[in-house]
Motif scaffolding. Structure first.
Motif, mmCIF file in Angstrom:
data_model
loop_
_atom_site.group_PDB
_atom_site.id
_atom_site.type_symbol
_atom_site.label_atom_id
_atom_site.label_comp_id
_atom_site.label_asym_id
_atom_site.label_seq_id
_atom_site.Cartn_x
_atom_site.Cartn_y
_atom_site.Cartn_z
ATOM 1 N N VAL A 160 0.854 -1.185 0.000
ATOM 2 C CA VAL A 160 0.000 0.000 0.000
ATOM 3 C C VAL A 160 0.891 1.236 0.000
ATOM 4 N N LEU A 161 0.359 2.353 -0.471
ATOM 5 C CA LEU A 161 1.060 3.631 -0.337
ATOM 6 C C LEU A 161 0.882 4.109 1.100
ATOM 7 N N ASN A 162 1.841 3.783 1.966
ATOM 8 C CA ASN A 162 1.717 4.108 3.383
ATOM 9 C C ASN A 162 2.202 5.524 3.660
ATOM 10 N N THR A 246 -12.092 1.721 -3.843
ATOM 11 C CA THR A 246 -11.103 0.832 -4.450
ATOM 12 C C THR A 246 -9.828 1.624 -4.670
ATOM 13 N N VAL A 247 -8.717 1.114 -4.140
ATOM 14 C CA VAL A 247 -7.425 1.794 -4.242
ATOM 15 C C VAL A 247 -6.433 0.907 -4.984
ATOM 16 N N ARG A 248 -5.486 1.544 -5.624
ATOM 17 C CA ARG A 248 -4.432 0.804 -6.316
ATOM 18 C C ARG A 248 -3.421 0.264 -5.305
ATOM 19 N N LEU A 249 -2.930 -0.925 -5.595
ATOM 20 C CA LEU A 249 -1.807 -1.501 -4.870
ATOM 21 C C LEU A 249 -0.607 -1.530 -5.809
ATOM 22 N N TYR A 250 0.562 -1.753 -5.239
ATOM 23 C CA TYR A 250 1.782 -1.809 -6.044
ATOM 24 C C TYR A 250 2.591 -3.036 -5.663
ATOM 25 N N PRO A 251 3.412 -3.527 -6.601
ATOM 26 C CA PRO A 251 4.167 -4.755 -6.306
ATOM 27 C C PRO A 251 5.137 -4.552 -5.152
ATOM 28 N N GLU A 252 5.210 -5.533 -4.292
ATOM 29 C CA GLU A 252 6.155 -5.508 -3.179
ATOM 30 C C GLU A 252 7.477 -6.071 -3.668
ATOM 31 N N ALA A 253 8.504 -5.219 -3.725
ATOM 32 C CA ALA A 253 9.817 -5.683 -4.182
ATOM 33 C C ALA A 253 10.366 -6.706 -3.192
ATOM 34 N N PRO A 254 10.832 -7.844 -3.671
ATOM 35 C CA PRO A 254 11.343 -8.862 -2.739
ATOM 36 C C PRO A 254 12.663 -8.473 -2.088
ATOM 37 N N CYS A 255 13.411 -7.556 -2.728
ATOM 38 C CA CYS A 255 14.726 -7.174 -2.199
ATOM 39 C C CYS A 255 14.830 -5.651 -2.127
ATOM 40 N N HIS A 256 15.549 -5.150 -1.121
ATOM 41 C CA HIS A 256 15.684 -3.712 -0.922
ATOM 42 C C HIS A 256 17.134 -3.341 -0.625
ATOM 43 N N GLN A 257 17.450 -2.087 -0.929
ATOM 44 C CA GLN A 257 18.716 -1.487 -0.519
ATOM 45 C C GLN A 257 18.439 -0.029 -0.185
ATOM 46 N N GLN A 258 19.245 0.539 0.693
ATOM 47 C CA GLN A 258 19.033 1.919 1.114
ATOM 48 C C GLN A 258 20.359 2.663 1.132
ATOM 49 N N ILE A 259 20.305 3.951 0.816
ATOM 50 C CA ILE A 259 21.435 4.832 1.087
ATOM 51 C C ILE A 259 20.889 6.060 1.799
#
Length: 539
Positions: A160-162, A246-259
């Motif tokens: 969800v767009l949190n 009804t709201v749009r959902l988005y794909p949950e990326a299985p992997c993340h990185q942060q800077i």
């Protein structure tokens, strides 16, 4: 101890009786109609789901805002759209105002009834009606909060767009109220991701919008012709009660990185330029600028903890989170972005997670895992000092820097300052690029202690000065203030034409639509149809 007439008198004078009649010579919410309406509501909803008990009403009279307590006369808790329609029919027959109430988490007094009437608490309507991971949408009722929907979305590989609010905030009301989120650069605000709505109109009729209203699939783009769903953005219940969305959902990326690019100097113009560069590259999944005070607010549970964390963190920080189908993809996006920033902004430092943990290691209340979870999954905002006043403004990033400096000067002139880590005039500025940086949202938050009258008045006036300064330089209120300020004072329409000329046509359309959809002016009544003005200041 012997009885004392003086002590008894002092004790009696401490009691503040709440008003039962909220306006002079009322036509709405008349005392003789309240009992009849309560009987009607209990018959329609069930005996236990409508009440006028003072012990219940007081729980709905305040929120986290600085607005004075404002009591409903009756609280009703419907369980279905049919029961919401029944509430409106009773309200029209007995001429009682109706105020919708989602999950109740607001910092702006928006769900407090101005003149009493019926408060329609929608928390029993908490069903996720449909969720489709393949077509990436969810249909929800008003009582569904972000924690509930995020957990359900993750089970079908989505998210969800949190926004930066509590996990218990209602998705439906927050999306209608704009929904500022860290994915806005890529996907827009929550209001841009509303597919359709079902609305109980103030007349008791039912309106359905979007492609599904004429038999098309919910994921379809609406049309031909205009889509009525957008009418209910920022309406705050003035047009009726949204019972499904009804709201749009988005794909949950299985992997993340942060800077975490960081900059010690207090030069917002540098961070704005960097923010725009990252937004234009469009590699980051989540992107935002946070001042050091935001880290204190998110991670500290007390004023002392928040102040200490604020001192530890650099003044300006970029939160850049990257997603990928593999860890290699997420790492590569982060690496490319960091190289770009190093070339353009050699003065930046980069704080790996381990460095932040080292900086805060001696403070056991700082939990980096909790911070990452709050920010990446669903966010909890801790309100230090008891409450806060939120400034929400829209403009281009390049315009914001100079205006923000003028806002700070205006706030300091009104409030004063000191050498605390969180001084009273030091608003937390949060920049959020929108649609790849084509425009941006600026949050300007100041904090107040509601128990301290002097502090509260200073901060409210400082916030007012800062916001007026921003609007005088062309910035606009992000959270659709039109429905809230209509009729605030005589000559308001003329003043708006001078201050915000682009709002004139919008307000004219809003006024005509409100009067057409709500002929008895019962749904979140704020201004009167005959005068065009509010009877009381309620902003």
């Amino acid at each position: 101890m012997a009885k004392s007439r003086i002590r008894e008198g002092l004790r009696a004078r401490r009691v503040v009786h709440r008003p039962h009649v909220m306006e002079k010579d009322p036509e709405h919410n008349r005392e003789e109609n309240l009992g009849l309406a309560l009987d009607d509501l209990r018959e329609a909803l069930g005996e236990e789901w409508a009440t006028d008990a003072p012990s219940i009403l007081c729980g709905y009279a305040r929120d986290q805002s600085f607005k004075p307590a404002s009591y409903p006369h009756i609280v009703a808790m419907p369980a279905s759209v049919e029961e919401v329609q029944a509430i409106y029919r009773v309200a029209n027959e007995r001429l009682l105002d109706v105020m919708p109430f989602g999950t109740g988490l607001t910092t702006a007094g928006i769900a407090l009834p101005s003149y009493g009437g019926i408060l329609c608490d929608l928390r029993r309507m908490d069903n996720i009606v449909e969720i489709d991971g393949e077509n990436m949408f969810a249909t929800i009722e008003p009582g569904v909060n972000y924690l509930m929907l995020q957990a359900a979305a993750q089970r079908v590989g989505c998210r969800v767009l949190n926004p930066s609010t509590s996990a218990t905030a209602g998705v439906l009301s927050n999306h209608l109220f704009c929904n500022i989120n860290t994915m806005a650069s890529k996907y827009g605000f929550g209001m841009d991701n509303i597919i359709d709505v079902e609305v109980a109109l103030p007349t008791g009729e039912l309106l359905k919008t979007g492609a599904s209203s004429y038999g098309a699939a919910k994921g379809a783009v609406p049309g031909p012709g205009p889509d009525l769903s957008c009418l209910f953005r920022y309406a705050f219940g003035t047009y009726g009660i949204v019972t499904k969305m009804t709201v749009r959902l988005y794909p949950e990326a299985p992997c993340h990185q942060q800077i975490f690019p960081a900059y010690e100097e207090d030069k917002l113009e540098v961070m704005a330029e960097a923010l725009y560069s990252v937004a234009q590259d469009n590699l980051s999944l989540e992107l935002a600028h946070l001042m050091n005070s935001f880290y204190g607010i998110f991670m500290g549970d007390t004023n002392a903890e928040a102040s200490k964390i604020t001192e530890l963190m650099p003044r300006h920080n970029l939160v850049t989170i990257f997603g990928g189908g593999s860890q290699e993809e997420a790492d590569l996006k982060a690496e490319v972005t960091q190289r770009m920033l190093q070339d353009k902004f050699p003065m930046f430092d980069y704080l790996p997670k381990e460095a932040i943990e080292d900086m805060t290691a001696e403070y056991e209340y700082v939990d980096m895992e909790k911070w990452v979870k709050f920010f990446n999954v669903t966010v909890r905002v801790q309100r230090v000092r008891g409450s806060f006043v939120i400034g929400a403004l829209i403009d281009k990033l390049e315009n914001m820097v100079g205006i923000e400096k003028k806002m700070r000067a205006a706030c300091t002139n009104q409030v004063g300052t000191n050498d605390d880590a969180l001084p009273p005039d030091d608003a937390s500025t949060y920049l959020q690029p929108y649609h790849m940086g084509r425009s941006a949202y600026m949050e300007y938050d100041v904090y107040t202690n509601q128990a301290d009258k002097d502090d509260l008045i200073r901060i409210v006036l400082g916030y007012g000065r800062a916001t007026a300064t921003a609007m005088s330089h062309g910035m606009i209120i992000a959270a659709g203030g039109g429905a809230l300020v209509k009729g605030l004072f005589p000559m308001m329409d003329l003043a708006m034409a001078a201050a915000q000329p682009n709002m004139v046509q919008l307000m004219d359309a809003f006024t005509k639509m409100k009067m057409a959809l709500d002929p008895n002016n019962i749904s979140n009544r704020r201004w009167e149809y005959d005068t065009g003005c509010m009877k009381k200041i309620c902003f």
